[in-house]
Design a protein around this motif. Structure first.
Motif, PDB file in Angstrom:
ATOM      1  N   TYR A  39      46.665  71.432   5.095  1.00 22.17           N
ATOM      2  CA  TYR A  39      46.256  70.397   6.509  1.00 22.17           C
ATOM      3  C   TYR A  39      44.833  70.637   7.276  1.00 22.17           C
ATOM      4  O   TYR A  39      44.459  71.439   6.992  1.00 22.17           O
ATOM      5  CB  TYR A  39      47.238  71.178   7.520  1.00 22.17           C
ATOM      6  N   GLN A  40      44.696  69.562   7.475  1.00 18.01           N
ATOM      7  CA  GLN A  40      43.359  69.195   8.606  1.00 18.01           C
ATOM      8  C   GLN A  40      44.003  68.196   9.418  1.00 18.01           C
ATOM      9  O   GLN A  40      45.292  67.800   8.923  1.00 18.01           O
ATOM     10  CB  GLN A  40      42.483  68.579   7.811  1.00 18.01           C
ATOM     11  N   PRO A  41      44.080  68.986  11.065  1.00 18.62           N
ATOM     12  CA  PRO A  41      44.006  67.892  11.910  1.00 18.62           C
ATOM     13  C   PRO A  41      43.378  66.793  11.928  1.00 18.62           C
ATOM     14  O   PRO A  41      42.267  66.031  11.351  1.00 18.62           O
ATOM     15  CB  PRO A  41      43.379  68.383  13.108  1.00 18.62           C
ATOM     16  N   HIS A  42      44.645  65.452  11.982  1.00 10.68           N
ATOM     17  CA  HIS A  42      43.791  64.398  11.711  1.00 10.68           C
ATOM     18  C   HIS A  42      42.551  63.094  13.214  1.00 10.68           C
ATOM     19  O   HIS A  42      43.265  62.620  14.477  1.00 10.68           O
ATOM     20  CB  HIS A  42      44.359  63.149  11.437  1.00 10.68           C
ATOM     21  N   SER A  43      41.663  63.952  13.628  1.00 13.72           N
ATOM     22  CA  SER A  43      41.742  64.545  14.822  1.00 13.72           C
ATOM     23  C   SER A  43      40.241  64.543  15.659  1.00 13.72           C
ATOM     24  O   SER A  43      40.074  64.812  14.466  1.00 13.72           O
ATOM     25  CB  SER A  43      42.462  65.004  15.945  1.00 13.72           C
ATOM     26  N   HIS A  47      41.218  72.599  16.334  1.00 16.19           N
ATOM     27  CA  HIS A  47      42.209  73.296  15.714  1.00 16.19           C
ATOM     28  C   HIS A  47      43.601  72.900  16.346  1.00 16.19           C
ATOM     29  O   HIS A  47      43.708  72.203  17.673  1.00 16.19           O
ATOM     30  CB  HIS A  47      41.720  74.944  16.118  1.00 16.19           C
ATOM     31  N   LEU A  48      44.896  72.798  15.963  1.00 17.08           N
ATOM     32  CA  LEU A  48      46.429  72.710  16.582  1.00 17.08           C
ATOM     33  C   LEU A  48      46.538  73.644  17.576  1.00 17.08           C
ATOM     34  O   LEU A  48      46.145  75.298  17.223  1.00 17.08           O
ATOM     35  CB  LEU A  48      47.048  72.370  15.288  1.00 17.08           C
ATOM     36  N   ARG A  49      46.565  74.521  18.501  1.00 18.38           N
ATOM     37  CA  ARG A  49      47.081  74.762  19.553  1.00 18.38           C
ATOM     38  C   ARG A  49      48.323  75.338  19.622  1.00 18.38           C
ATOM     39  O   ARG A  49      49.347  74.160  20.647  1.00 18.38           O
ATOM     40  CB  ARG A  49      45.935  74.923  20.927  1.00 18.38           C
TER      41      ARG A  49
END
Length: 288
Positions: A39-43, A47-49
């Protein structure tokens, strides 16, 4: 015992469903683990918090340790969960990164831990949870049940970035406490939910201590979605706080084990994947 009326009496209801009412990919632990690893954030976010909140002794710190254990492939205790908490073990706002491979390489999500909500008075101030949702609380802040974080505190972040803001709110509640929740506690949860909803932040509930609340699950974790008691408990919490059933997920944290187990890992990974997917949907929506 032997009269005629007993011959026609209905048998007691079964404590289990004949088939699970939800499916868990028990045999696909490696696939779920690979999803998290890839998983890698598409943004533009680093990181996701993920913000965890809930009553004292719910298992917030244990969930962080459990996620860390699954991803490290061994039991870890970084969050130092309390063995038997009658009052909150966590007093400071702390965010946990999880190492991925080499030192300095981390998974692109973080888990922020908070002080527990009391069923009556005391515990974390609900306004502090709201401030954390907006990214105003920084690591190291000591929660004060009597007052919220002041905007002149060194722990107040006046200009939060997207990385500072919360992308998923997770309420952690132990199964054995749900029948005992007070009106005061429900009001606190609903108040926090309203703020998260106004911000568009996705919300999930994790039901912990399912093995302690239900003997069938303690006997075999794979009975999790066959347990009528657990489903009724989840339905009650859904009704009380207004969270849809499909946003409520039971989990078993590591708490006495010294080695990881495939079934426990599978359940934790399925929850983690749902959290990540919810957060990803949120940050993608924010871009549009």
């Amino acid at each position: 015992m032997g009269d005629s009326s007993s011959k026609h009496a209905s048998p007691p209801p079964s404590p289990t469903f004949s088939e699970p009412w939800r499916e868990i990919p028990w045999r696909h632990k490696d696939r779920e683990l690979q999803y998290v690893r890839d998983y890698q954030p598409h943004s533009d976010v680093q990181h996701l918090r993920i913000l965890l909140h809930g009553p004292v002794g719910a298992g917030k710190s244990s969930f962080i340790d459990s996620v860390d254990s699954v991803l490290q492939g061994r039991i870890t205790t970084r969050a130092l969960a309390a063995a038997n908490a009658s009052e909150s073990f966590t007093h400071k706002y702390k965010t946990y990164k999880i190492q991925k491979g080499r030192p300095g390489d981390f998974y692109p999500f973080v888990l922020s831990d908070t002080m527990g909500l009391e069923m009556q008075d005391g515990g974390v101030h609900r306004e502090d949870i709201k401030l954390a949702l907006k990214g105003h609380v920084t690591d190291g802040y000591t929660f004060n049940p009597a007052s919220k974080l002041s905007d002149d505190s060194k722990y107040y972040n006046a200009e939060p970035t997207l990385n500072d803001k919360v992308h998923v709110l997770v309420c952690v509640v132990p199964a054995d406490q749900i029948p005992l929740v007070s009106e005061s506690f429900v009001r606190k949860i609903k108040d926090i939910r309203r703020t998260a909803s106004d911000l568009g932040i996705p919300q999930l509930v994790i039901i912990t201590k399912i093995d302690l609340a239900c003997p069938l699950i303690k006997k075999d974790l794979k009975n999790i979605y066959k347990s009528k008691y657990l489903k009724e408990t989840m339905e009650k919490f859904s009704y009380l706080v207004g969270i849809p059933m499909n946003c409520i997920i039971p989990v078993m944290n590591y708490h006495e084990e010294i080695n990881i187990k495939d079934d426990v890992d599978s359940l934790i990974l399925s929850v983690l994947r749902r959290i990540i997917s919810s957060g990803e949907d949120f940050i993608n929506h924010m871009e549009t």
